[in-house]
Scaffold this motif. Structure first.
Motif, PDB file in Angstrom:
ATOM      1  N   GLU A   1      -8.220  -2.989  -2.865  1.00 12.98           N
ATOM      2  CA  GLU A   1      -8.060  -3.721  -3.829  1.00 12.98           C
ATOM      3  C   GLU A   1      -6.735  -4.732  -3.334  1.00 12.98           C
ATOM      4  O   GLU A   1      -6.820  -6.009  -4.052  1.00 12.98           O
TER       5      GLU A   1
ATOM      6  N   LEU B   1       4.891   3.305   7.000  1.00 14.36           N
ATOM      7  CA  LEU B   1       3.332   3.628   7.334  1.00 14.36           C
ATOM      8  C   LEU B   1       2.889   3.237   8.450  1.00 14.36           C
ATOM      9  O   LEU B   1       1.714   3.833   8.776  1.00 14.36           O
TER      10      LEU B   1
ATOM     11  N   LEU C   1       0.918  -1.345   0.163  1.00 13.69           N
ATOM     12  CA  LEU C   1       0.254  -0.201  -0.588  1.00 13.69           C
ATOM     13  C   LEU C   1       0.814   1.242  -0.415  1.00 13.69           C
ATOM     14  O   LEU C   1       1.088   2.614  -0.877  1.00 13.69           O
ATOM     15  N   GLN C   2       1.689   1.425   0.708  1.00 17.69           N
ATOM     16  CA  GLN C   2       2.750   2.275   0.917  1.00 17.69           C
ATOM     17  C   GLN C   2       3.411   2.532  -0.651  1.00 17.69           C
ATOM     18  O   GLN C   2       4.176   3.688  -1.178  1.00 17.69           O
ATOM     19  N   ASP C   3       3.818   1.956  -0.714  1.00 25.19           N
ATOM     20  CA  ASP C   3       4.748   1.960  -2.621  1.00 25.19           C
ATOM     21  C   ASP C   3       2.931   1.790  -3.020  1.00 25.19           C
ATOM     22  O   ASP C   3       3.750   2.320  -4.264  1.00 25.19           O
ATOM     23  N   ARG C   4       2.593   2.371  -3.350  1.00 30.57           N
ATOM     24  CA  ARG C   4       0.693   2.735  -4.449  1.00 30.57           C
ATOM     25  C   ARG C   4       0.910   1.358  -4.701  1.00 30.57           C
ATOM     26  O   ARG C   4       0.961   2.330  -6.200  1.00 30.57           O
ATOM     27  N   VAL C   5       1.336  -0.214  -4.975  1.00 33.88           N
ATOM     28  CA  VAL C   5       0.965  -1.467  -6.080  1.00 33.88           C
ATOM     29  C   VAL C   5      -0.770  -0.882  -5.429  1.00 33.88           C
ATOM     30  O   VAL C   5      -0.841  -1.353  -7.136  1.00 33.88           O
ATOM     31  N   ALA C   6      -1.431  -1.058  -4.757  1.00 34.76           N
ATOM     32  CA  ALA C   6      -2.357  -1.110  -5.388  1.00 34.76           C
ATOM     33  C   ALA C   6      -3.339  -0.972  -3.874  1.00 34.76           C
ATOM     34  O   ALA C   6      -2.912  -0.219  -2.827  1.00 34.76           O
ATOM     35  N   SER C   7      -4.785   0.325  -4.378  1.00 36.62           N
ATOM     36  CA  SER C   7      -4.987   0.783  -3.028  1.00 36.62           C
ATOM     37  C   SER C   7      -5.283  -0.532  -1.844  1.00 36.62           C
ATOM     38  O   SER C   7      -5.659  -2.073  -2.056  1.00 36.62           O
TER      39      SER C   7
END
Length: 282
Positions: free
Chosen positions: A212, A260, A203-209
């Motif tokens: 998701e 995070l 999540l922190q790396d914005r791979v997915a919400s």
């Protein structure tokens, strides 16, 4: 076994106390704060009422009868009556060390102590008592009244008699257990905390919400809850304490807590119990 002490009136302590009272035990629920004890009493009352709505058959005991089996107290001295004590305090060694010193001096010599801990080694806990053979781990799952299985942990000195006593109490509570050997995180949390921590990194790396990430685990693997939903249920502060214990115990970078996660705990976003975590709760 009739009289059981429960130390700590947080989420897990409330669940353990409720489960014990529902199965006919007299419970001594201890916490240092009267405010927390009053909140625990109200939470148990609400839980019993909601359970009554969903049960098709008439319950054996009325909610008020079940609640009357629980004595709420901030005085550890009431534990002198306890045949068995289940400890559910915060996952911080300094707190647990203090608690076990107190209860060891107060409780009868033959009382068994069970640590409901996520990660702190049972052998370490037993070392601060004068009854190491009567100390074990009993890792309950949340919500306690609804989960039929408990992870029981045998410390270095835990006797077979103590294991048998714990199994007997759990059977009285309508539960089974799987007995594992002592190691930081045991089985469940050694694996689960890594999974949750890695999901937070994703999540922190914005791979997915968050939605998701959780949906992938639920739809691809058939999990009832995703790792981030599970984190909110357990409490992000508890997740952080547990992963820090694992990091300290193994000195392995794979247990490094996500920045995070630390940030959310600092911000008071602890999950369901605070109303906000990876999701918002009313």
């Amino acid at each position: 076994m009739q009289v059981v002490g429960v130390v700590g009136a947080g989420v897990m302590g409330v669940g353990v106390a409720q489960n014990l009272a529902q199965t006919g035990h007299h419970v001594l629920l201890i916490d240092v704060s009267e405010v927390i004890l009053e909140r625990a009493k109200q939470e148990i009352k609400n839980n019993l009422r909601f359970q009554g709505f969903f049960k098709k058959s008439e319950p054996a005991d009325r909610p008020d009868e079940i609640l009357n089996r629980i004595k709420f107290s901030s005085d550890y001295q009431v534990l002198k009556e306890a045949e068995f004590v289940i400890e559910n305090t915060t996952e911080k060694w300094e707190i647990k060390q203090d608690v076990y010193g107190k209860i060891d001096a107060i409780c009868p010599k033959n009382s068994v102590f069970a640590a409901n801990t996520s990660a702190i080694p049972i052998t370490r806990i037993a070392s601060v008592t004068k009854r190491a053979d009567k100390v074990l781990g009993m890792h309950f799952m949340n919500p306690v009244p609804m989960k039929p299985m408990v992870e029981a942990i045998r410390g270095y000195h835990t006797s077979e008699e103590t294991i048998a006593t714990a199994k007997k109490l759990l059977a009285q509570m309508g539960k089974e257990c799987i007995v594992v050997n002592d190691a930081p995180g045991f089985v469940s949390n050694r694996v689960l905390m890594l999974t949750i921590n890695e999901a937070i990194f994703v999540l922190q790396d914005r791979v997915a919400s968050a939605e998701e990430v959780d949906r992938i685990f639920k739809t691809c693997f058939g999990h009832k809850m995703g790792p981030l939903e599970t984190a909110d249920l357990i409490g992000l502060d508890t997740i952080l304490y547990s992963i820090e214990v694992l990091y300290e115990s193994f000195n392995d970078s794979k247990y490094r807590p996500s920045p995070l996660l630390k940030k959310m705990v600092d911000a008071g976003l602890h999950g369901r119990k605070s109303g906000q975590g990876f999701y918002t709760y009313n």
